[in-house]
Design an enzyme around this catalytic site. Structure first.
Site, mmCIF file in Angstrom:
data_model
loop_
_atom_site.group_PDB
_atom_site.id
_atom_site.type_symbol
_atom_site.label_atom_id
_atom_site.label_comp_id
_atom_site.label_asym_id
_atom_site.label_seq_id
_atom_site.Cartn_x
_atom_site.Cartn_y
_atom_site.Cartn_z
ATOM 1 N N LEU A 215 4.097 38.160 38.264
ATOM 2 C CA LEU A 215 4.173 39.309 38.982
ATOM 3 C C LEU A 215 3.053 38.987 39.985
ATOM 4 C CD1 LEU A 215 5.329 42.241 38.616
ATOM 5 C CD2 LEU A 215 3.267 42.727 37.401
ATOM 6 N N HIS A 216 3.207 39.253 41.266
ATOM 7 C CA HIS A 216 2.123 38.874 42.412
ATOM 8 C C HIS A 216 2.323 39.824 43.696
ATOM 9 C CE1 HIS A 216 5.350 36.473 44.000
ATOM 10 N NE2 HIS A 216 4.638 36.600 45.119
ATOM 11 N N ARG A 217 3.441 40.361 43.809
ATOM 12 C CA ARG A 217 3.344 40.993 45.208
ATOM 13 C C ARG A 217 2.647 42.273 45.207
ATOM 14 N NH1 ARG A 217 7.288 39.143 48.642
ATOM 15 N NH2 ARG A 217 8.859 37.556 47.639
ATOM 16 N N ASP A 293 8.967 39.316 40.256
ATOM 17 C CA ASP A 293 8.976 39.757 41.968
ATOM 18 C C ASP A 293 8.923 38.693 42.945
ATOM 19 O OD1 ASP A 293 6.318 39.087 41.825
ATOM 20 O OD2 ASP A 293 5.454 41.145 41.886
#
Length: 380
Positions: A215-217, A293
């Site tokens: 998860l990073h967006r 993501d």
């Protein structure tokens, strides 16, 4: 003997390295007339992780490091252009090759185009049709100023033709990142060995299923309500099976900033430090499901035939859904959990591998580029 063609190749972030490695190797057979110069803009930079990736991928050290660092989109794009332009003046390259969709991709393409230096874009034509994503702006603009456009899936070619790109400039070559995956896959470790090195031996039992989360967006981690909802869903999922969560620095910072760190104190949710390419590949290869993501992870899980749930409302890589093992899960925790439990119950879809995701995409890029360069020289 004519002067070799000189191509400046640009990388900015770790996913770029996985795409660039096979390209540099493809341009280096003994008979090649192409000289490659590697420029690392430093848009996303971690010295230790960079060293691991360069070593694992057998990449040469960059010829130039711009060390741009972080900043707003406008500041970062402008700073890359400012630092890249003198390199173009110094080298007078035949062409500039960019990959992907980060700010450096657009910045270096713009700097080259304004000096009438041809731009080659690898991974062209991908579209999420969501202009709120900065990457989508970078994709559209880079494609409009590129001279050769190399697409990784059929949708990319269709998108470019619809946007008015002449068909002779488009080459459907396949996915260069999959070249790297297939080359590295035999060296990928088991999940148990990765966890043992991270002092988490025993977190997963012998043969036990686990989920892998990335998860990073900004759309997911910069919004406190959405981040809380997604992490709460993952805590609930950990009641069904262990969840491994390599924490992106941005995500870690946002969890701390919004005081959500307590959600990570869950017995069957293991937060990991950022992983090397091979360790991440090993965890993906053996996972029962992957939640992400990341666009690249959607592609990698498709080739690994591992069920993937994309925590977004769209994807610029529709082949991973239409053909591969990916499904769009969105952001609703109840939907995400229902899809996860369906995978646990029924096994999820394995899909099939899209056309030209066969380990030879970089060779096709090099062949098409060499033919184009030769024809261009003969016309002069």
């Amino acid at each position: 003997m004519s002067r070799p063609y000189r191509i400046v190749c640009v990388v900015a972030a770790r996913p770029n390295l996985m795409k660039m490695a096979p390209l540099l190797h493809a341009f280096q057979p003994p008979e090649s007339q192409v000289e490659t110069i590697l420029v690392h803009t430093g848009q996303h930079y971690d010295a230790d992780m960079d060293a691991q990736f360069f070593g694992a991928l057998n990449l040469p050290a960059p010829d130039f490091r711009l060390e741009v660092g972080s900043g707003s989109h406008a500041v970062q794009t402008a700073e890359v252009m400012r630092r890249f332009e003198p390199i173009l003046d110094q080298l007078t390259p035949t062409a500039v090759l960019v990959v992907g969709d980060v700010n450096s991709t657009l910045a270096c393409a713009l700097a080259a185009a304004k000096k009438n230096i041809p731009v080659l874009h690898v991974e062209a034509g991908l579209r999420s049709f969501d202009r709120s994503m900065p990457e989508e702006i970078n994709r559209v603009l880079t494609d409009q100023i590129s001279d050769l456009l190399f697409t990784s899936e059929a949708s990319g070619t269709s998108n470019l033709l619809r946007e008015g790109i002449p068909p002779q400039r488009i080459h459907f070559v396949g996915n260069v990142m999959i070249d790297t995956l297939l080359q590295q896959l035999p060296q990928a470790p088991t999940a148990a060995s990765v966890l043992r090195r991270m002092h988490l031996a025993g977190f997963i039992g012998e043969g036990e299923a686990y989920a892998l989360l990335t998860l990073h967006r900004p759309a997911n981690v910069d919004d406190p309500l959405r981040l809380r909802a997604l992490m709460t869903a993952m805590v609930k999922l950990s009641g069904d099976l262990p969840v491994l969560f390599p924490l992106h620095p941005r995500t870690r910072n946002m969890l701390k900033h919004y005081d959500l760190g307590g959600l990570l104190d869950t017995p069957r949710l293991a937060c990991l430090a950022p992983l090397s390419y091979l360790d991440m590949l090993g965890l993906m290869k053996h996972a029962c499901m992957v939640l992400t993501d990341s666009g690249g992870v959607q592609e990698e899980t498709t080739v690994l035939r591992v069920p993937c749930l994309t925590l977004r409302d769209n994807t610029e890589r529709p082949a991973t859904v239409n053909e591969g093992s990916n499904a769009i899960a969105g952001h609703d925790p109840s939907v995400i959990l229902a899809l996860c439990r369906d995978i646990l119950r029924y096994g999820g879809k394995s899909g099939r591998i899209p056309q030209y995701w066969d380990g030879h995409a970089a060779e096709r890029v090099a062949a098409a580029t060499s033919t184009w360069l030769q024809a261009r020289r003969e016309r002069r």
